[in-house]
Design a protein around this motif. Structure first.
Motif, short mmCIF file in Angstrom:
data_model
loop_
_atom_site.label_atom_id
_atom_site.label_comp_id
_atom_site.label_asym_id
_atom_site.label_seq_id
_atom_site.Cartn_x
_atom_site.Cartn_y
_atom_site.Cartn_z
N GLU A 28 0.83 -1.23 0.00
CA GLU A 28 0.00 0.00 0.00
C GLU A 28 0.85 1.27 0.00
OE1 GLU A 28 -0.15 -2.23 2.55
OE2 GLU A 28 -0.13 -1.18 4.49
N LYS A 29 2.12 1.14 0.41
CA LYS A 29 2.99 2.33 0.43
C LYS A 29 4.04 2.27 -0.67
CE LYS A 29 2.84 3.34 5.34
NZ LYS A 29 3.46 2.98 6.57
N ASN A 30 4.02 1.19 -1.47
CA ASN A 30 5.11 0.93 -2.40
C ASN A 30 4.62 1.00 -3.86
OD1 ASN A 30 7.21 -0.29 -3.90
ND2 ASN A 30 7.89 -1.43 -2.10
N LEU A 31 4.92 2.11 -4.52
CA LEU A 31 4.45 2.30 -5.90
C LEU A 31 4.98 1.21 -6.83
CD1 LEU A 31 3.15 4.03 -8.17
CD2 LEU A 31 5.27 5.35 -8.26
N ALA A 32 6.23 0.79 -6.62
CA ALA A 32 6.81 -0.23 -7.51
C ALA A 32 6.02 -1.53 -7.42
CB ALA A 32 8.27 -0.47 -7.13
N LYS A 33 5.63 -1.91 -6.22
CA LYS A 33 4.85 -3.14 -6.04
C LYS A 33 3.45 -2.99 -6.64
CE LYS A 33 7.06 -4.98 -1.86
NZ LYS A 33 6.86 -5.36 -0.45
#
Ligand SMILES: O=P(O)(O)OC[C@H]1O[C@H](O)[C@H](O)[C@@H](O)[C@@H]1O
Length: 354
Positions: free
Chosen positions: A198-203
């Motif tokens: 939820e905090k990780n744009l790459a994921k």
């Protein structure tokens, strides 16, 4: 699945995540190498630069071509062939770039440059390229070995950038390099495996591309080579197909090819790379194109560069693409490092002598 660190470690036995995490340090080291370059070539003796290389090394050259496009007064051309164009002559600086120093096309182009009487600089970790260039008395920029060529973008790009500064072809870039290291050091703390979805744009972006056909769109003169880099990283690291194209050219053909077959178009997941220096008309074209294809393709994702300087912004987009390619490899349960098909191809080529 992307929040399971064990799964990530299992699918990354050779530590590509670590290589990517260490890109800021690599850029710093590449900067030190660049500061210490001393070459015999003088700017007044050359009227064009041809960078010859393949794969990751060609991307380094191509990024440089775009970076200096509005600054450098002489043409900078990237060559990816066994031979060089006929305009290569004694006034041409040919930079032969090969991380391994053993790529056959680059070695062949090196010989061609020599035959044409060009000024030559090799950038490599060693291999035959270093051996030939040293024997022939040309300058060699030696970069550290031990990485996959595609993970060594800092080494194949930054020293060349510094070379251009040294030759007086562009203004100093020290501040830009400093900012790039800072921006990437910050971004890796946002993209690394320990940071939840939820905090990780790459994921999050990777989950959109999973089981889809990633299509990366860049803009001519700004993000064109970055789109190409994303494509290459997804192919080599994730072992998934990916394609790229560039605005405004794609508005003159590709945009029409979005009517049939619907089941294939429905698998296209588009990534649009945006930068603050994009030509205004191209930025508008991106928005209109998005509206035109939205209902046809699986999805369209807008990605924006981060940072103030051109260099930092460029690398911010590259870095996200690198992480996405690694997470996609994890989802497909592929080890990002080996490139088996390239190895088979090279072995087969080695058996055939002409
Ligand atoms: O930089 P070089 O050693 O010449 O390598 C150029 C290319 O060669 C091979 O195909 C590698 O698998 C690529 O990842 C690499 O970018």
């Amino acid at each position: 699945m992307l929040d399971n660190l064990e799964t990530i470690a299992q699918n990354d036995p050779s530590g590509m995540f670590e290589s990517v995490y260490n890109l800021p340090e690599q850029i710093q080291k590449a900067y030190e190498i660049g500061k210490n370059i001393s070459v015999n070539v003088k700017a007044e003796d050359i009227d064009k630069v041809v960078i010859t290389g393949l794969g990751g090394s060609a991307i380094g050259g191509n990024l440089l071509r775009v970076f200096v496009l509005d600054k450098c007064k002489i043409p900078v051309i990237v060559n990816r062939d066994y031979v060089l164009p006929a305009y290569v002559d004694s006034k041409t600086l040919v930079i032969a770039s090969s991380y391994s120093g053993n790529t056959e096309e680059t070695l062949s182009a090196y010989q061609d440059a020599k035959a044409k009487g060009a000024k030559i600089i090799a950038i490599t970790t060693g291999g035959k390229l270093k051996e030939f260039a040293e024997k022939d008395g040309f300058d060699v920029i030696t970069i550290p070995s031990g990485l996959q060529p595609r993970a060594a973008l800092g080494y194949s790009f930054i020293p060349l950038l510094m070379l251009f500064v040294k030759l007086g072809l562009i203004e100093p870039v020290d501040d830009q390099i400093e900012e790039t290291v800072k921006v990437l050091s910050d971004l890796r703390e946002r993209y690394k495996p320990e940071v939840p979805e939820e905090k990780n744009l790459a994921k999050r972006l990777t989950l959109k591309l999973w089981n889809k056909l990633p299509i990366i769109y860049g803009i001519s003169g700004t993000t064109e080579v970055i789109a190409e880099r994303w494509k290459g990283q997804i192919c080599e690291n994730s072992k998934s197909p990916a394609y790229f194209n560039v605005f405004s050219e794609l508005n003159h053909n590709e945009i029409v090819g979005t009517e049939s077959p619907k089941h294939i178009l429905g698998l296209f997941e588009i990534v649009m790379l945006h930068d603050t220096e994009d030509h205004k008309r191209n930025a508008i074209r991106m928005d209109i194109t998005k509206d035109l294809i939205k209902g046809v393709v699986s999805g369209v994702n807008d990605i924006y560069s981060i940072g103030n300087s051109r260099l930092a912004r460029m690398f911010s987009l590259i870095y996200l693409g690198d992480y996405v390619s690694l997470y996609l490899a994890t989802l497909y349960q592929n080890d990002p490092t080996p490139v088996k098909k390239i190895d088979i191809l090279k072995n087969k080529l080695a058996e055939i002598k002409d």
